[in-house]
Scaffold this active site. Structure first.
Site, PDB file in Angstrom:
ATOM      1  CD  GLU A  47      -1.437  -2.343   2.028  1.00 29.97           C
ATOM      2  OE1 GLU A  47      -2.268  -2.981   2.687  1.00 29.97           O
ATOM      3  OE2 GLU A  47      -0.214  -2.636   1.981  1.00 29.97           O
ATOM      4  CB  CYS A  79      -0.851  -0.732   5.397  1.00 31.77           C
ATOM      5  SG  CYS A  79       0.795  -1.374   5.016  1.00 31.77           S
ATOM      6  CB  ALA A 149       9.485 -35.441 -12.775  1.00 30.10           C
ATOM      7  CB  ALA A 158      15.498 -46.797 -15.177  1.00 31.33           C
ATOM      8  CD1 TRP A 165      17.794 -34.773 -19.090  1.00 35.62           C
ATOM      9  CD2 TRP A 165      17.161 -34.335 -16.988  1.00 35.62           C
ATOM     10  NE1 TRP A 165      18.785 -34.017 -18.512  1.00 35.62           N
ATOM     11  CE2 TRP A 165      18.412 -33.734 -17.215  1.00 35.62           C
ATOM     12  CE3 TRP A 165      16.583 -34.173 -15.724  1.00 35.62           C
ATOM     13  CZ2 TRP A 165      19.091 -33.006 -16.248  1.00 35.62           C
ATOM     14  CZ3 TRP A 165      17.244 -33.458 -14.767  1.00 35.62           C
ATOM     15  CH2 TRP A 165      18.473 -32.881 -15.016  1.00 35.62           C
TER      16      TRP A 165
END
Length: 334
Positions: A47, A79, A149, A158, A165
């Site tokens: 603000e 504020c 991921a 694996a 990747w």
């Protein structure tokens, strides 16, 4: 308010332990005359930044702000008082301040004759740039997003341990951008030994982004390998010798950390999930399968399907060829 949210998002990750607030000021005729966002701790709130840009044009106008203006004297003045001194006639905010020390600004403004409207785009703000801070203010704990991921069959590596990747370049670039907007990135000692990550925010060319980097946090009792890249001088690193998620979060809260990105492997993720300390899941699912290899999550304390941890899916979208899923703990859904 959408413009104030965008201003808030631009400073996310730079204001903790303060909230990343955005503010837009309109003059009496409705034209935008000032815009601002919270500066780093000890400096002006949103603000005050917007008022400085608006000057006298704020008098009789409207302040649109993502969080209820504060009413307490901290490292900066209230504020609410700044808005009164500027002669603002109307204040519109998205969410009320849950911090009892700072709340009450709306009441101060109303008592002085200012029109106050709350709840505008509250859902968007609560799910957006103020999500982590609101959680921190209500619980005293940093907000934890578990990012991972995996393949469509749920494998994060694996059978031979290779994982680079699994996700696409687009997903990896997005995660690096996300690192610039959180306070800390957390992994376990196993991830450091196996992957030797930097845990910094870098561009697609591998060059580290300039400016602020997140705190790098390694969890576990084992010593870190000499020469590990997480020990370089590219960013600060903290090694917390514990396996207890609550100890980790308490230590980070004491450091002013509000927003945590959990990037560890399946064991660390399982510890946080089992302790009920995963507030949001951000999954990047690659259109491939491995058939074997470690799963995304281990030992989360679930032994039967009736004990499964319930989540609420907020969004499903694409990131390059990958499917991006954002989900929150069922108790956190709003």
């Amino acid at each position: 308010m959408a413009r104030a949210i965008a201003a808030s998002e631009r400073v996310r990750g730079t204001t903790s332990p303060n909230p990343p607030v955005g503010c837009v000021l309109l003059d009496a005729g409705g034209a935008v005359v000032g815009e601002g966002a919270t500066r780093p701790p000890g400096r002006a709130h949103a603000e005050v930044v917007a008022l400085a840009r608006a000057g006298e044009r704020a008098r009789g106008g409207t302040a649109v702000v993502t969080l209820e203006p504060c009413a307490h004297q901290g490292r900066t003045p209230p504020c609410a008082n700044a808005l009164l001194d500027a002669g603002v006639a109307r204040v519109v905010h998205a969410v009320a301040d849950p911090n009892p020390r700072a709340a009450g600004g709306a009441d101060v403004l109303r008592a002085a004759g200012v029109e106050v409207v709350g709840g505008v785009l509250a859902r968007e703000v609560a799910r957006g740039p103020l999500r982590a801070w609101l959680h921190f203010a209500r619980t005293g704990r940093p907000h934890v997003t578990w990012k991972y991921a995996a393949t469509l069959d749920g494998r994060v590596a694996a059978a031979d341990g290779t994982s680079r990747w699994i996700s696409s370049p687009e997903s990896r670039a997005e995660v690096h951008e996300l690192r610039t907007r959180v306070d800390a990135v957390v992994v376990g000692t196993g991830t450091v030994r196996t992957d030797d990550p930097r845990l910094t925010a870098r561009g697609p060319d591998g060059v580290q982004y300039g400016g602020r980097q997140p705190l790098r946090v390694v969890v576990g009792t084992s010593d870190l390998p000499p020469g590990a890249r997480v020990l370089d001088d590219e960013a600060e690193t903290v090694h917390l010798r514990t396996h207890d998620p609550d100890v980790v979060l308490a230590e980070l809260a004491a450091r002013g950390v509000v927003d945590v990105l959990l990037e560890g492997g399946p064991t660390l993720a399982g510890a946080f999930a089992g302790a009920g300390r995963v507030d949001r899941v951000l999954a990047y699912l690659a259109p491939k399968f491995l058939g074997d290899g470690p799963p995304a999550l281990r030992d989360a304390g679930v032994s039967t399907v009736t004990d499964a941890v319930g989540l609420v899916v907020e969004q499903v979208s694409m990131c390059g060829p990958d499917v991006r899923v954002s989900a929150v703990a069922s108790g956190a859904a709003r």
